[in-house]
Scaffold this motif. Structure first.
Motif, PDB file in Angstrom:
ATOM      1  N   GLY A 198       1.284  -1.013  -0.354  1.00  0.00           N
ATOM      2  CA  GLY A 198      -0.004  -0.134   0.044  1.00  0.00           C
ATOM      3  C   GLY A 198       0.630   1.606  -0.251  1.00  0.00           C
ATOM      4  N   ASP A 199       1.968   1.154  -0.316  1.00  0.00           N
ATOM      5  CA  ASP A 199       3.095   2.478   0.339  1.00  0.00           C
ATOM      6  C   ASP A 199       2.940   2.756  -1.373  1.00  0.00           C
ATOM      7  N   ARG A 200       2.869   4.320  -1.472  1.00  0.00           N
ATOM      8  CA  ARG A 200       3.094   4.772  -1.814  1.00  0.00           C
ATOM      9  C   ARG A 200       4.063   5.508  -3.009  1.00  0.00           C
ATOM     10  N   ARG A 201       5.087   5.986  -2.342  1.00  0.00           N
ATOM     11  CA  ARG A 201       6.093   6.352  -2.422  1.00  0.00           C
ATOM     12  C   ARG A 201       7.134   5.132  -3.432  1.00  0.00           C
ATOM     13  N   ARG A 202       8.337   5.469  -4.735  1.00  0.00           N
ATOM     14  CA  ARG A 202       8.781   4.777  -4.999  1.00  0.00           C
ATOM     15  C   ARG A 202       8.033   3.697  -6.030  1.00  0.00           C
ATOM     16  N   LEU A 203       7.075   4.258  -6.208  1.00  0.00           N
ATOM     17  CA  LEU A 203       6.843   3.099  -7.397  1.00  0.00           C
ATOM     18  C   LEU A 203       7.393   2.527  -8.639  1.00  0.00           C
ATOM     19  N   GLU A 204       6.910   1.356  -8.840  1.00  0.00           N
ATOM     20  CA  GLU A 204       7.473   0.825  -9.963  1.00  0.00           C
ATOM     21  C   GLU A 204       6.566  -0.051 -10.329  1.00  0.00           C
ATOM     22  N   ILE A 205       6.588  -0.429 -12.109  1.00  0.00           N
ATOM     23  CA  ILE A 205       6.083  -1.390 -12.682  1.00  0.00           C
ATOM     24  C   ILE A 205       6.145  -2.965 -12.278  1.00  0.00           C
ATOM     25  N   ASP A 206       6.470  -4.393 -11.804  1.00  0.00           N
ATOM     26  CA  ASP A 206       6.986  -4.927 -11.900  1.00  0.00           C
ATOM     27  C   ASP A 206       5.903  -5.699 -12.695  1.00  0.00           C
ATOM     28  N   HIS A 207       6.910  -6.845 -14.235  1.00  0.00           N
ATOM     29  CA  HIS A 207       6.060  -7.680 -15.004  1.00  0.00           C
ATOM     30  C   HIS A 207       5.947  -9.271 -13.472  1.00  0.00           C
ATOM     31  N   ILE A 208       4.702  -9.324 -13.688  1.00  0.00           N
ATOM     32  CA  ILE A 208       4.110 -10.665 -12.718  1.00  0.00           C
ATOM     33  C   ILE A 208       5.411 -11.503 -13.255  1.00  0.00           C
ATOM     34  N   GLU A 209       4.861 -12.381 -14.527  1.00  0.00           N
ATOM     35  CA  GLU A 209       5.639 -13.196 -15.432  1.00  0.00           C
ATOM     36  C   GLU A 209       6.792 -12.756 -16.100  1.00  0.00           C
ATOM     37  N   PRO A 210       8.267 -12.802 -15.592  1.00  0.00           N
ATOM     38  CA  PRO A 210       9.123 -11.742 -15.780  1.00  0.00           C
ATOM     39  C   PRO A 210       9.590 -12.261 -17.564  1.00  0.00           C
ATOM     40  N   VAL A 211       9.379 -10.671 -17.256  1.00  0.00           N
ATOM     41  CA  VAL A 211       9.975 -10.634 -19.155  1.00  0.00           C
ATOM     42  C   VAL A 211      10.545 -11.492 -19.402  1.00  0.00           C
ATOM     43  N   LYS A 212      12.046 -12.206 -19.030  1.00  0.00           N
ATOM     44  CA  LYS A 212      12.754 -12.928 -19.082  1.00  0.00           C
ATOM     45  C   LYS A 212      12.326 -14.476 -19.100  1.00  0.00           C
ATOM     46  N   ASP A 213      10.844 -14.878 -18.809  1.00  0.00           N
ATOM     47  CA  ASP A 213      10.947 -16.148 -19.296  1.00  0.00           C
ATOM     48  C   ASP A 213       9.245 -16.137 -19.755  1.00  0.00           C
ATOM     49  N   ARG A 214       8.242 -14.764 -20.064  1.00  0.00           N
ATOM     50  CA  ARG A 214       7.291 -14.384 -20.466  1.00  0.00           C
ATOM     51  C   ARG A 214       7.041 -12.971 -21.731  1.00  0.00           C
ATOM     52  N   PRO A 215       8.152 -13.407 -22.462  1.00  0.00           N
ATOM     53  CA  PRO A 215       8.317 -11.740 -23.500  1.00  0.00           C
ATOM     54  C   PRO A 215       6.945 -11.053 -23.775  1.00  0.00           C
ATOM     55  N   ASP A 216       6.501 -12.783 -24.286  1.00  0.00           N
ATOM     56  CA  ASP A 216       4.984 -12.432 -25.241  1.00  0.00           C
ATOM     57  C   ASP A 216       4.147 -11.310 -23.911  1.00  0.00           C
ATOM     58  N   LEU A 217       3.589 -11.221 -22.511  1.00  0.00           N
ATOM     59  CA  LEU A 217       3.242 -10.566 -22.060  1.00  0.00           C
ATOM     60  C   LEU A 217       3.770  -9.662 -21.969  1.00  0.00           C
ATOM     61  N   ALA A 218       5.219  -8.868 -22.322  1.00  0.00           N
ATOM     62  CA  ALA A 218       5.954  -7.831 -21.818  1.00  0.00           C
ATOM     63  C   ALA A 218       4.847  -6.521 -21.888  1.00  0.00           C
TER      64      ALA A 218
END
Ligand SMILES: [Zn+2]
Length: 113
Positions: free
Chosen positions: A39-59
């Protein structure tokens, strides 16, 4: 650590482009500009739930993105590269999928198409 660098290189390819900037805003809006784990609102980053390395199709799939604060993101990455403890959020997610009998992400992806 080599594996961590390898992950960073894969996602850097995605997060450089203009397309990513628009998608990132969509993900932040959807998650109400707060870390989905703490719930923190500072230093927000967007994460790939399935890493790009494993699922480039979901990037560039919004369903595969989540808003995390810097701390939660670093923890998740550490776990993905094989350092650290099993991810409680992922375990909770698996439990949810088991209980509801379907994967909401899969569902969302289908309705995207
Ligand atoms: Zn957080």
């Amino acid at each position: 650590m080599n594996r961590r660098r390898e992950y960073a290189r894969h996602s850097a390819k995605v997060t450089r482009g203009q397309r990513w900037k628009a998608l990132r805003m969509q993900a932040l809006d959807r998650d109400d500009w707060a870390c989905v784990q703490c719930g923190d609102r500072r230093r927000l980053e967007i994460d790939h739930i399935e890493p790009v390395k494993d699922r480039p199709d979901l990037a560039y799939s919004l369903a595969n993105l989540q808003t995390l604060c810097g701390r939660c993101h670093a923890r998740k990455t550490r776990i993905e590269v094989g350092m650290g403890q099993p991810n409680p959020a992922r375990e909770a997610w698996k439990r949810l999928v088991r209980e509801t009998g379907r994967n909401p992400i899969e569902h969302e992806r289908k309705s995207d198409a």
